[in-house]
Write a protein that holds these residues in place. Structure first.
Motif, PDB file in Angstrom:
ATOM      1  N   ILE A   1     -32.567  16.544 -39.313  1.00 46.26           N
ATOM      2  CA  ILE A   1     -31.813  15.870 -40.331  1.00 46.26           C
ATOM      3  C   ILE A   1     -30.589  14.637 -39.287  1.00 46.26           C
ATOM      4  O   ILE A   1     -30.688  13.625 -40.064  1.00 46.26           O
ATOM      5  CB  ILE A   1     -30.836  16.619 -41.076  1.00 46.26           C
ATOM      6  CG1 ILE A   1     -31.769  17.582 -42.112  1.00 46.26           C
ATOM      7  CG2 ILE A   1     -29.662  15.701 -42.037  1.00 46.26           C
ATOM      8  CD1 ILE A   1     -31.148  18.749 -42.767  1.00 46.26           C
ATOM      9  N   ALA A   2     -30.267  14.997 -38.389  1.00 44.94           N
ATOM     10  CA  ALA A   2     -29.486  14.347 -37.459  1.00 44.94           C
ATOM     11  C   ALA A   2     -30.158  13.093 -36.758  1.00 44.94           C
ATOM     12  O   ALA A   2     -29.763  12.398 -36.303  1.00 44.94           O
ATOM     13  CB  ALA A   2     -28.527  15.024 -36.607  1.00 44.94           C
ATOM     14  N   GLY A   3     -31.642  13.448 -36.679  1.00 42.25           N
ATOM     15  CA  GLY A   3     -32.372  12.226 -36.210  1.00 42.25           C
ATOM     16  C   GLY A   3     -32.720  12.719 -34.669  1.00 42.25           C
ATOM     17  O   GLY A   3     -33.121  11.869 -34.062  1.00 42.25           O
ATOM     18  N   GLU A   4     -32.422  13.829 -34.356  1.00 36.02           N
ATOM     19  CA  GLU A   4     -32.604  14.325 -32.986  1.00 36.02           C
ATOM     20  C   GLU A   4     -33.816  14.956 -32.596  1.00 36.02           C
ATOM     21  O   GLU A   4     -33.835  16.065 -32.103  1.00 36.02           O
ATOM     22  CB  GLU A   4     -31.358  15.075 -32.511  1.00 36.02           C
ATOM     23  CG  GLU A   4     -30.101  14.469 -32.594  1.00 36.02           C
ATOM     24  CD  GLU A   4     -28.731  15.519 -32.255  1.00 36.02           C
ATOM     25  OE1 GLU A   4     -29.015  16.341 -31.611  1.00 36.02           O
ATOM     26  OE2 GLU A   4     -27.784  15.521 -33.154  1.00 36.02           O
ATOM     27  N   GLN A   5     -34.867  14.076 -32.930  1.00 36.50           N
ATOM     28  CA  GLN A   5     -36.289  14.705 -32.581  1.00 36.50           C
ATOM     29  C   GLN A   5     -36.486  15.126 -31.425  1.00 36.50           C
ATOM     30  O   GLN A   5     -37.178  16.268 -31.308  1.00 36.50           O
ATOM     31  CB  GLN A   5     -37.337  13.457 -33.063  1.00 36.50           C
ATOM     32  CG  GLN A   5     -38.594  14.221 -33.513  1.00 36.50           C
ATOM     33  CD  GLN A   5     -38.746  13.926 -34.580  1.00 36.50           C
ATOM     34  OE1 GLN A   5     -38.386  13.191 -35.508  1.00 36.50           O
ATOM     35  NE2 GLN A   5     -39.851  14.740 -35.507  1.00 36.50           N
ATOM     36  N   GLN A   6     -36.038  14.532 -30.297  1.00 34.82           N
ATOM     37  CA  GLN A   6     -36.272  14.488 -28.854  1.00 34.82           C
ATOM     38  C   GLN A   6     -35.952  15.864 -28.388  1.00 34.82           C
ATOM     39  O   GLN A   6     -36.369  16.675 -27.801  1.00 34.82           O
ATOM     40  CB  GLN A   6     -36.078  13.483 -27.975  1.00 34.82           C
ATOM     41  CG  GLN A   6     -36.537  12.159 -28.002  1.00 34.82           C
ATOM     42  CD  GLN A   6     -36.331  11.730 -29.570  1.00 34.82           C
ATOM     43  OE1 GLN A   6     -35.047  11.713 -30.048  1.00 34.82           O
ATOM     44  NE2 GLN A   6     -37.225  10.843 -30.089  1.00 34.82           N
ATOM     45  N   SER A   7     -34.808  16.420 -28.976  1.00 32.36           N
ATOM     46  CA  SER A   7     -34.221  17.491 -28.418  1.00 32.36           C
ATOM     47  C   SER A   7     -34.680  18.859 -29.289  1.00 32.36           C
ATOM     48  O   SER A   7     -34.433  19.897 -28.763  1.00 32.36           O
ATOM     49  CB  SER A   7     -32.643  17.556 -28.589  1.00 32.36           C
ATOM     50  OG  SER A   7     -32.141  17.073 -30.067  1.00 32.36           O
ATOM     51  N   VAL A   8     -35.823  18.702 -29.996  1.00 29.17           N
ATOM     52  CA  VAL A   8     -36.082  19.794 -30.678  1.00 29.17           C
ATOM     53  C   VAL A   8     -37.516  20.282 -29.954  1.00 29.17           C
ATOM     54  O   VAL A   8     -37.483  21.568 -29.562  1.00 29.17           O
ATOM     55  CB  VAL A   8     -36.562  19.417 -31.991  1.00 29.17           C
ATOM     56  CG1 VAL A   8     -37.522  20.542 -32.835  1.00 29.17           C
ATOM     57  CG2 VAL A   8     -35.206  18.987 -32.930  1.00 29.17           C
ATOM     58  N   SER A   9     -38.022  19.537 -29.452  1.00 27.58           N
ATOM     59  CA  SER A   9     -39.551  19.899 -28.861  1.00 27.58           C
ATOM     60  C   SER A   9     -39.420  20.781 -27.599  1.00 27.58           C
ATOM     61  O   SER A   9     -38.364  20.731 -26.995  1.00 27.58           O
ATOM     62  CB  SER A   9     -40.419  18.475 -28.524  1.00 27.58           C
ATOM     63  OG  SER A   9     -39.586  17.844 -27.744  1.00 27.58           O
TER      64      SER A   9
ATOM     65  N   ASN B   1     -31.320  25.694 -37.442  1.00 27.65           N
ATOM     66  CA  ASN B   1     -30.754  24.620 -36.176  1.00 27.65           C
ATOM     67  C   ASN B   1     -31.877  23.542 -35.962  1.00 27.65           C
ATOM     68  O   ASN B   1     -31.315  22.525 -35.865  1.00 27.65           O
ATOM     69  CB  ASN B   1     -30.835  25.533 -34.919  1.00 27.65           C
ATOM     70  CG  ASN B   1     -29.561  26.345 -34.659  1.00 27.65           C
ATOM     71  OD1 ASN B   1     -28.540  26.287 -35.699  1.00 27.65           O
ATOM     72  ND2 ASN B   1     -29.632  27.325 -33.802  1.00 27.65           N
ATOM     73  N   ILE B   2     -32.986  23.988 -35.868  1.00 24.51           N
ATOM     74  CA  ILE B   2     -34.056  22.828 -35.852  1.00 24.51           C
ATOM     75  C   ILE B   2     -33.802  21.780 -37.128  1.00 24.51           C
ATOM     76  O   ILE B   2     -33.790  20.613 -37.102  1.00 24.51           O
ATOM     77  CB  ILE B   2     -35.413  23.312 -35.759  1.00 24.51           C
ATOM     78  CG1 ILE B   2     -35.598  24.033 -34.363  1.00 24.51           C
ATOM     79  CG2 ILE B   2     -36.561  22.091 -35.790  1.00 24.51           C
ATOM     80  CD1 ILE B   2     -36.766  24.610 -34.025  1.00 24.51           C
ATOM     81  N   VAL B   3     -33.596  22.406 -38.321  1.00 32.03           N
ATOM     82  CA  VAL B   3     -33.553  21.604 -39.518  1.00 32.03           C
ATOM     83  C   VAL B   3     -32.529  20.632 -39.474  1.00 32.03           C
ATOM     84  O   VAL B   3     -32.587  19.452 -39.515  1.00 32.03           O
ATOM     85  CB  VAL B   3     -33.629  22.455 -40.804  1.00 32.03           C
ATOM     86  CG1 VAL B   3     -32.893  21.636 -41.969  1.00 32.03           C
ATOM     87  CG2 VAL B   3     -34.955  23.303 -40.989  1.00 32.03           C
ATOM     88  N   ASN B   4     -31.462  21.155 -38.930  1.00 35.49           N
ATOM     89  CA  ASN B   4     -30.244  20.438 -38.581  1.00 35.49           C
ATOM     90  C   ASN B   4     -30.308  19.239 -37.575  1.00 35.49           C
ATOM     91  O   ASN B   4     -30.015  18.172 -37.824  1.00 35.49           O
ATOM     92  CB  ASN B   4     -28.827  20.933 -38.332  1.00 35.49           C
ATOM     93  CG  ASN B   4     -28.500  21.957 -39.507  1.00 35.49           C
ATOM     94  OD1 ASN B   4     -27.981  21.087 -40.287  1.00 35.49           O
ATOM     95  ND2 ASN B   4     -28.142  23.108 -39.428  1.00 35.49           N
ATOM     96  N   LEU B   5     -31.069  19.618 -36.453  1.00 43.61           N
ATOM     97  CA  LEU B   5     -31.338  18.436 -35.588  1.00 43.61           C
ATOM     98  C   LEU B   5     -32.395  17.376 -36.221  1.00 43.61           C
ATOM     99  O   LEU B   5     -32.070  16.164 -35.865  1.00 43.61           O
ATOM    100  CB  LEU B   5     -31.963  19.237 -34.172  1.00 43.61           C
ATOM    101  CG  LEU B   5     -31.113  20.031 -33.410  1.00 43.61           C
ATOM    102  CD1 LEU B   5     -31.892  20.826 -32.220  1.00 43.61           C
ATOM    103  CD2 LEU B   5     -30.208  19.019 -32.732  1.00 43.61           C
TER     104      LEU B   5
END
Length: 214
Positions: free
Chosen positions: A206-214, A200-204
């Motif tokens: 890739i989608a450029g959603e850095q902020q929603s990962v941390s 899921n983190i890899v997909n986020l």
């Protein structure tokens, strides 16, 4: 030459048609087809996937924590496969560095992360699952170059049987110093495998959603 850089498998879009490519690097005892099966979990359908296969299904004989010379000449040959692949993706298929992504598991993650550190530029993303930079604890990390905010993800168990969490955190620190946007996640008591949260983190990323990962 120990490893054959032409021993590769592909999946996803044809390399000639894709606008992104992910190099997938298998672990000890694994195969190119094994790691390519992860391509089904990548939600972005614009990718070509390419996976080299190690001679004897092992990139180097001993632990990645051993002195570098103990894993020679296998390690240098394996790093040369990474370099050869990158060069071919650039010259034969016109991929720019920012269109090239790297993903590796276990021994393949260690190899891929070490190659990326030695050849730092702005890649699309670098995803090391259960791996870290290669060499014993006191290895000098005098890498040159900058990742220029490349998203890098390091996922691992907090008590992995092969990869000490200290090495994951050291790798995180090295990549941060080299200008990468690093996301690190240690999973409590998790076995030496890949989990759904990591994908899921890899997909986020890739989608450029850095902020929603941390």
């Amino acid at each position: 030459m120990i490893h054959n850089p032409n021993n590769i498998r592909t999946a996803g879009k044809p390399l000639e048609e894709a606008n992104k490519v992910m190099v997938m690097v298998h672990g000890r005892g694994g195969s190119a087809n094994d790691i390519l099966s992860l391509s089904h979990y990548i939600q972005d359908k614009d990718f070509a996937f390419i996976a080299p296969e190690a001679q004897g299904n092992t990139w180097y004989p001993y632990s990645f924590l051993r002195p570098l010379q103990e894993n020679e000449p296998y390690l240098s040959s394996a790093l040369e496969v990474m370099a050869s692949l990158r060069a071919r993706l650039q010259s034969d298929f016109n991929f720019k560095m920012a269109q090239i992504y790297w993903l590796g598991f276990s021994q393949g993650a260690c190899l891929m992360l070490e190659y990326a550190a030695r050849n730092a530029v702005e890649y699309g993303g670098v995803f090391g699952l259960s791996g870290g930079l290669i060499g014993p604890t006191e290895t000098p990390r005098n890498y040159e170059g900058s990742f220029e905010k490349t998203p890098i993800f390091l996922g691992c168990s907090d008590r992995d049987s092969h990869v000490p969490k200290e090495r994951v955190l050291e790798s995180e620190h090295v990549f941060q110093k080299m200008g990468a946007n690093v996301t690190t996640k240690l999973y409590p008591n998790f076995p030496h495998t890949i989990n759904e949260d990591e994908l899921n983190i890899v997909n986020l990323l890739i989608a450029g959603e850095q902020q929603s990962v941390s």
